[in-house]
Design a protein around this motif. Structure first.
Motif, PDB file in Angstrom:
ATOM      1  N   ARG A 490       0.854  -1.180   0.000  1.00  0.00           N
ATOM      2  CA  ARG A 490       0.000   0.000   0.000  1.00  0.00           C
ATOM      3  C   ARG A 490       0.888   1.228   0.000  1.00  0.00           C
ATOM      4  O   ARG A 490       2.082   1.154   0.303  1.00  0.00           O
ATOM      5  N   ASP A 492       1.077   5.404   1.185  1.00  0.00           N
ATOM      6  CA  ASP A 492       0.545   6.556   1.900  1.00  0.00           C
ATOM      7  C   ASP A 492       1.261   7.811   1.397  1.00  0.00           C
ATOM      8  O   ASP A 492       2.489   7.901   1.462  1.00  0.00           O
ATOM      9  N   ARG A 518      -1.840  11.472  -5.289  1.00  0.00           N
ATOM     10  CA  ARG A 518      -2.747  10.313  -5.146  1.00  0.00           C
ATOM     11  C   ARG A 518      -3.636  10.159  -6.383  1.00  0.00           C
ATOM     12  O   ARG A 518      -3.822   9.048  -6.901  1.00  0.00           O
ATOM     13  N   MET A 526      -3.785   2.142  -9.763  1.00  0.00           N
ATOM     14  CA  MET A 526      -3.769   1.666  -8.377  1.00  0.00           C
ATOM     15  C   MET A 526      -5.173   1.775  -7.777  1.00  0.00           C
ATOM     16  O   MET A 526      -5.923   2.708  -8.086  1.00  0.00           O
ATOM     17  N   SER A 527      -5.529   0.828  -6.924  1.00  0.00           N
ATOM     18  CA  SER A 527      -6.873   0.803  -6.354  1.00  0.00           C
ATOM     19  C   SER A 527      -7.036   1.882  -5.282  1.00  0.00           C
ATOM     20  O   SER A 527      -6.069   2.304  -4.638  1.00  0.00           O
ATOM     21  N   ALA A 529      -8.341   1.591  -2.394  1.00  0.00           N
ATOM     22  CA  ALA A 529      -8.055   1.104  -1.036  1.00  0.00           C
ATOM     23  C   ALA A 529      -6.567   1.041  -0.731  1.00  0.00           C
ATOM     24  O   ALA A 529      -6.178   0.963   0.422  1.00  0.00           O
ATOM     25  N   SER A 530      -5.712   1.037  -1.762  1.00  0.00           N
ATOM     26  CA  SER A 530      -4.277   0.867  -1.527  1.00  0.00           C
ATOM     27  C   SER A 530      -3.523   2.185  -1.446  1.00  0.00           C
ATOM     28  O   SER A 530      -2.316   2.176  -1.237  1.00  0.00           O
ATOM     29  N   VAL A 531      -4.199   3.350  -1.609  1.00  0.00           N
ATOM     30  CA  VAL A 531      -3.512   4.643  -1.598  1.00  0.00           C
ATOM     31  C   VAL A 531      -4.273   5.596  -0.686  1.00  0.00           C
ATOM     32  O   VAL A 531      -5.495   5.743  -0.796  1.00  0.00           O
ATOM     33  N   THR A 532      -3.557   6.237   0.276  1.00  0.00           N
ATOM     34  CA  THR A 532      -4.143   7.262   1.125  1.00  0.00           C
ATOM     35  C   THR A 532      -3.304   8.522   1.026  1.00  0.00           C
ATOM     36  O   THR A 532      -2.162   8.488   0.559  1.00  0.00           O
ATOM     37  N   ILE A 561       5.719   3.482   1.542  1.00  0.00           N
ATOM     38  CA  ILE A 561       5.316   2.190   0.967  1.00  0.00           C
ATOM     39  C   ILE A 561       5.496   1.120   2.036  1.00  0.00           C
ATOM     40  O   ILE A 561       6.587   0.939   2.560  1.00  0.00           O
ATOM     41  N   GLY A 563       3.658  -2.806   3.863  1.00  0.00           N
ATOM     42  CA  GLY A 563       2.903  -4.013   3.567  1.00  0.00           C
ATOM     43  C   GLY A 563       3.546  -5.244   4.201  1.00  0.00           C
ATOM     44  O   GLY A 563       4.744  -5.279   4.451  1.00  0.00           O
ATOM     45  N   ILE A 570       0.503  -3.869   7.506  1.00  0.00           N
ATOM     46  CA  ILE A 570      -0.440  -2.792   7.171  1.00  0.00           C
ATOM     47  C   ILE A 570      -1.368  -2.551   8.352  1.00  0.00           C
ATOM     48  O   ILE A 570      -1.935  -3.470   8.910  1.00  0.00           O
TER      49      ILE A 570
END
Length: 577
Positions: A490, A492, A518, A526-527, A529-532, A561, A563, A570
């Motif tokens: 993921r 951030d 982002r 990228m989905s 849910a995987s990026v904030t 990054i 995971g 995570i």
């Protein structure tokens, strides 16, 4: 599809590590062993069309990926009885070796929604243009173009330079492909043999270079040992093509013989890979059989020991029974002897003492019989007790052996679990180091307890704005490609500013910059849910704000990054900071 392009751009960065990989493979081959090469199974997303049976002709477009953005094409696809006919024209193509010296030509592929790939044919350039007329038995498929070392490859490389595009007037059923199909990573052929550390001679046919490429790649994977007959045929065809070239026999015999060498070399490579896999599987089966035989032998030995103890106990019981019978016979013999002696004495005495003597003898005999019977019973009880003790000892020994076997099995399972855990942690550490190297090639990256932190300085943004410059988009696309290629990661996004300006202004600017990054990553595939993203304004400086250099360092966007696959869980407190 932008995600695929970004991933391929990152693969270009990995080619910088090829000299080290070449030297490692050279050392392995010098020792007489066959080097091992791994193929990554990568998820690709494309558009597939269901060309309904005998539904007539339709048109689709081709567009270039980031590797060849100006390339374009148009195809006419016509569904006929029993097959699909494809007529395609391409324009604005560049020579394949501009993507790397190991690539010589382009190949058109059909990919089904289930991930099956089919080599439809070689794309030969006429300047920057090319035409190709092919057929396929498939009905539902997508079309892509890849750069390859020779035309007869049986599996596509990951250098996808063009892909089909559905037009507004395209007829057919559109389906979204979520297929996993095997790709050779960029640099794979370069690592196998490094065949083209030279400049192409325009006087020599391209097919001759492809034949040299195919033969060297086949040799690198062990075809000379595992598919000797086919490989020797390929070498013979290449030698004949080289001879035609040396005596300038004309392009037709050179091209024909070189293409035959390419096809035969690819067949020998496929046979060699299959046979190596079969040998590895046979070795594993033999090892499993040996382990099973060892376990069976141990069980047989334990059963034999149990049987021995049982036989000893039975022998002891029979011996006690024999002793009892012998004591009975001895008692009877003693009685008969006493009777004879009493008879002799009785005969010598007078008639008056006969009755008293006979009564005395009777009482004596009764006492002796009772004594013998008591002795025999005592012997029998002792024998039975000994037999029960022997049986109990045998049962105890069998239980001990079973317990030892169970403890050995439990310890083996614990050792296996520990080994798997250690291997998993080692793989996480190796992946983390590899990702750190890859990200450092793109942007400054450091390894922390929170994860890998990629630093984007403010030079990648317009001054006082949050719009991304082109170079920033390029670098972000490469970062997104790496992250997307590893499931479980993921990202951030954290925006920071210097102390110039008010708190609200800096906070808003840091949030906008983080959001811009982002949004671009989302565009790259990228989905959500995987990026904030989060803005910190000027609250977390990494240098003094009293100098211009320090303020420049504080104006940044950091990509954290993390995971489980690289050892950072995570959602942990460290990862969430």
């Amino acid at each position: 599809m932008k995600m695929i392009g970004a991933f391929l751009m990152v693969c270009g960065v990995l080619s910088a590590q090829q000299p080290q990989q070449q030297s490692e493979n050279a050392a392995v081959m010098a020792a007489g062993s066959t080097p091992i090469y791994r193929v990554t199974v990568t998820a690709r997303t494309a558009k597939a069309i269901n060309y309904r049976h005998r539904s007539g002709a339709t048109k689709i477009d081709f567009r270039g990926t980031e590797l060849m953005a100006k390339a374009r094409g148009e195809a006419k696809v016509e569904s006929k009885q029993g097959y699909i006919e494809i007529e395609v024209e391409f324009d604005d193509l560049v020579p394949a070796n501009q993507h790397g010296s190991e690539y010589l030509t382009y190949v058109l592929w059909a990919i089904t929604p289930e991930g099956r790939t089919s080599n439809l044919g070689e794309i030969l350039l006429n300047g920057t243009k090319s035409k190709l007329n092919v057929t396929t038995e498939l009905q539902v498929f997508g079309l892509v173009v890849t750069a390859e070392p020779y035309f007869a490859v049986s599996r596509p490389s990951d250098l996808i330079v063009m892909e089909n595009v559905v037009r507004a007037d395209t007829t057919g059923k559109i389906e979204e492909i979520e297929a996993k199909y095997e790709l050779y990573e960029r640099g794979q052929y370069h690592r196998l043999s490094n065949p083209l550390q030279l400049k192409l001679d325009s006087k020599q046919p391209l097919e001759l270079y492809e034949a040299r490429n195919a033969v060297q790649i086949a040799r690198a994977v062990g075809a000379d040992r595992f598919a000797t007959e086919s490989f020797q045929k390929a070498e013979k065809s290449l030698a004949q093509a080289e001879a035609y070239q040396a005596r300038k026999a004309g392009s037709k015999p050179i091209t024909m013989t070189a293409r035959e060498a390419v096809q035969t070399a690819e067949d020998s490579r496929a046979i060699a890979v299959k046979r190596q896999d079969e040998e590895a599987l046979a070795a594993e089966r033999q090892a499993a059989a040996q382990r099973e035989t060892s376990a069976l032998n141990a069980k047989t030995a334990a059963q034999a020991e149990t049987d021995r103890v049982t036989r000893d106990a039975e022998a002891a019981r029979l011996k006690a029974q024999g002793d009892s019978e012998r004591a009975t016979r001895d008692a009877e013999a003693a009685r008969l002897k006493a009777d004879a002696e009493a008879a002799r004495l009785t005969a010598e005495k007078n008639q008056q003492a006969l009755s008293a003597a006979m009564e005395s003898d009777r009482l004596k005999r009764e006492m002796e019989v009772k004594a013998a019977a008591a002795a025999a019973q005592a012997d029998q009880l002792r024998a039975e007790s000994d037999a029960r003790a022997a049986a109990a000892n045998a049962a105890a020994e069998r239980l001990r052996l079973d317990n030892e076997a169970q403890r050995a099995a439990s310890q083996a399972e614990l050792d296996k679990v520990a080994q798997q855990k250690a291997q998993l942690e080692a793989e996480k550490a190796a992946l983390r180091i590899e990702l750190l190297k890859q990200f450092n090639v793109i942007l400054q990256t450091r390894d922390t307890a929170r994860g890998l932190i990629v630093n984007m300085s403010d030079v990648l943004f317009d001054t006082g704005k949050f719009s991304l410059r082109p170079i920033a988009r390029e670098k972000l696309a490469r970062v997104a490609g790496i992250v997307a290629s590893h499931a479980g990661l993921r990202l951030d996004v954290e925006g920071h500013t210097d102390s110039v300006g008010g708190d609200d202004y800096n906070q808003t600017l840091s949030e906008h910059r983080g959001t811009a990054v982002r949004d671009f990553l989302m565009v790259q595939g990228m989905s959500d849910a995987s990026v904030t993203t989060k803005g910190f304004g000027k609250t977390q400086p990494v240098a003094t704000n009293d100098t211009a250099q320090g303020r420049q360092q504080n104006r940044r966007v950091e990509l954290v990054i993390s995971g489980e696959v690289i050892g950072t869980r995570i959602g942990s407190p460290l990862a969430a900071r």
